[in-house]
Write a protein that holds these residues in place. Structure first.
Motif, PDB file in Angstrom:
ATOM      1  N   ARG A   1       0.837  -1.199   0.000  1.00 17.92           N
ATOM      2  CA  ARG A   1       0.000   0.000   0.000  1.00 17.92           C
ATOM      3  C   ARG A   1       0.880   1.260   0.000  1.00 17.92           C
ATOM      4  N   ARG A   2       2.030   1.160   0.677  1.00 16.45           N
ATOM      5  CA  ARG A   2       2.958   2.292   0.647  1.00 16.45           C
ATOM      6  C   ARG A   2       3.504   2.508  -0.755  1.00 16.45           C
TER       7      ARG A   2
ATOM      8  N   LEU B   1       1.950   1.873  -3.573  1.00 12.97           N
ATOM      9  CA  LEU B   1       0.880   2.527  -4.326  1.00 12.97           C
ATOM     10  C   LEU B   1       0.802   4.006  -3.965  1.00 12.97           C
ATOM     11  N   GLY B   2       0.844   4.284  -2.671  1.00 13.87           N
ATOM     12  CA  GLY B   2       0.769   5.671  -2.216  1.00 13.87           C
ATOM     13  C   GLY B   2       1.942   6.500  -2.688  1.00 13.87           C
ATOM     14  N   LYS B   3       3.135   5.900  -2.720  1.00 13.87           N
ATOM     15  CA  LYS B   3       4.317   6.635  -3.145  1.00 13.87           C
ATOM     16  C   LYS B   3       4.235   6.996  -4.619  1.00 13.87           C
TER      17      LYS B   3
ATOM     18  N   LEU C   1       1.460   7.435  -6.402  1.00 12.19           N
ATOM     19  CA  LEU C   1       0.459   8.493  -6.553  1.00 12.19           C
ATOM     20  C   LEU C   1       0.985   9.828  -6.034  1.00 12.19           C
ATOM     21  N   LYS C   2       1.784   9.764  -4.984  1.00 12.40           N
ATOM     22  CA  LYS C   2       2.348  10.997  -4.423  1.00 12.40           C
ATOM     23  C   LYS C   2       3.276  11.678  -5.414  1.00 12.40           C
TER      24      LYS C   2
ATOM     25  N   ASN D   1       1.233  13.410  -7.957  1.00 13.43           N
ATOM     26  CA  ASN D   1       0.641  14.597  -7.336  1.00 13.43           C
ATOM     27  C   ASN D   1       1.669  15.719  -7.197  1.00 13.43           C
TER      28      ASN D   1
ATOM     29  N   THR E   1      -7.607  13.045  -7.683  1.00 14.20           N
ATOM     30  CA  THR E   1      -8.626  12.181  -7.077  1.00 14.20           C
ATOM     31  C   THR E   1      -9.866  12.108  -7.959  1.00 14.20           C
TER      32      THR E   1
END
Length: 405
Positions: free
Chosen positions: A115-116, A118-120, A122-123, A126, A157
């Motif tokens: 999950r990290r 995936l978040g990284k 997307l970050k 962004n 988003t």
């Protein structure tokens, strides 16, 4: 033949797409790539490392925001740029719809490291979009009360949400088609009429009027911001000083090289180079009634003299690279987080340029000369000239009140 690294990336993407991340093993990925499983472990650590690499390295993802990461100027069509970015993002998602479904649908089953990953990914997307918004806001193309990273997060988003709805449902009737969604997105974030080329000239002529939220800052707040920047670091102090002592845009600061400064006992000059114009701008000794050194000894010259690196950029980040507009915005947020304007809001970096312009006009500079220094049309400066007269009238009335007849 592609490198082992690339073959592993391609094999992982293919298997993640066809059977999901959770159901894919490292052995399957290695076999499809034609390498030993140990090689996969050496290059990526595990499956989750591969997922992270896909978001960081694959062109399908690193190119998501490239259409926005470019220099912005007042002639740009902000609405069309935003629409192009969202459209390119949706096209990228549509090339790998099964992968998107897998990543989103199985996310709750992933371990924390996945999950990290995936978040990284997307970050990073962004962050790139945030750089665009920082540039656009600094040039007056967009106005917002939100920090740029929050604004970018909202756009991303909404775009990702649209893609997920399209990939996973039918007959939702939210929008007739993608074009309607994109038009709605642009209308939400861009001022009405900004994406109409017929109105661009009129908008540029009235730039300061249409951005009513951008007003000059009072002297006491300017000195507070400079004080906070000084407490932060030598570079921060120089950066804040440059914003208030020259009136240049953050996007112009990102391009400055050390060699573009000329300092002697008579003047401190910066050479500003943009795609449209090259101009020279003086660095003031005096800012809002307070002297910040001399032409040869001020926050900027002290910062440059303290440098021990070999970098050519005037302002650098922790990686030793030229600071981006987004990083300058982040510095600004740090300096001003406890400061409130008379309007009850946190100061914005967009207020530094009109603050400098109003001060120069009050000190006697003509509109023609200010136009030369800023690169702005005289019509754009007229509202600031009115503001300077207003402040001068208030100062005169105050002086008269202190000396009754």
């Amino acid at each position: 033949m592609n490198s082992t690294h690339e073959r592993l990336m391609q094999a992982a993407l293919e298997l993640f797409t066809t059977q999901g991340v959770a159901n894919t093993t490292t052995r399957q990925i290695a076999e499809l790539a034609g390498v030993n499983e140990v090689t996969l472990f050496r290059q990526f650590g595990n499956k989750h490392g591969l997922l992270l690499a896909l978001f960081e390295e694959s062109e399908r993802f690193t190119n998501l925001a490239e259409s926005l990461v470019e220099e912005i100027n007042p002639a740009d069509d902000a609405g069309q740029i935003l629409k192009n970015y969202a459209s390119n993002t949706l096209l990228t998602f549509e090339r790998v719809p099964d992968f998107i479904r897998s990543v989103v649908g199985e996310a709750s089953q992933y371990p924390p490291e996945s999950r990290r990953a995936l978040g990284k990914g997307l970050k990073e997307v962004n962050r790139k979009v945030g750089e665009y918004f920082a540039n656009a806001i600094a040039q007056g193309l967009l106005t917002t009360s939100l920090p740029v990273e929050k604004l970018a997060a909202l756009v991303n988003t909404m775009t990702l949400g649209y893609a997920i709805i399209e990939f996973t449902s039918e007959m939702h009737e939210f929008w007739q088609d993608r074009d309607e969604f994109l038009e709605t997105l642009v209308e939400l974030f861009v001022a009405k009429g900004l994406d109409s080329s017929a109105n661009l000239a009129k908008i540029n002529q009235n730039l300061v009027v249409t951005t009513r939220e951008i007003v000059d800052l009072p002297g006491n707040l300017v000195h507070q911001i400079l004080h906070q920047a000084k407490k932060s670091s030598v570079q921060d102090f120089a950066l804040a000083y440059l914003l208030f002592a020259t009136g240049i845009y953050p996007t112009e600061i990102t391009t400055l090289q050390i060699t573009q400064q000329i300092a002697d006992t008579q003047a401190n000059i910066l050479q500003i180079t943009t795609p449209k114009i090259t101009r020279q701008v003086p660095v003031n000794q005096w800012v809002m009634g307070k002297r910040y050194g001399s032409y040869t000894n001020n926050p900027l010259t002290r910062w440059l003299k303290s440098r021990k690196d070999n970098q050519t950029a005037m302002f650098i980040n922790e990686a030793g690279l030229a600071m981006s507009a987004l990083e300058i915005e982040e510095c600004w947020q740090k300096w001003t987080e406890t400061i409130v304007t008379p309007e009850g809001k946190q100061p914005t970096i967009s207020q530094t340029q009109p603050t400098w312009c109003v001060e120069m006009l009050m000190r006697g500079m003509s509109l023609e000369n200010l136009s030369i220094l800023t690169g702005l049309a005289i019509a754009q400066l007229q509202p600031l000239a009115h503001r300077a007269k207003e402040k001068a009238a208030i100062e005169q009335a105050t002086r008269l009140d202190q000396k009754p007849g």
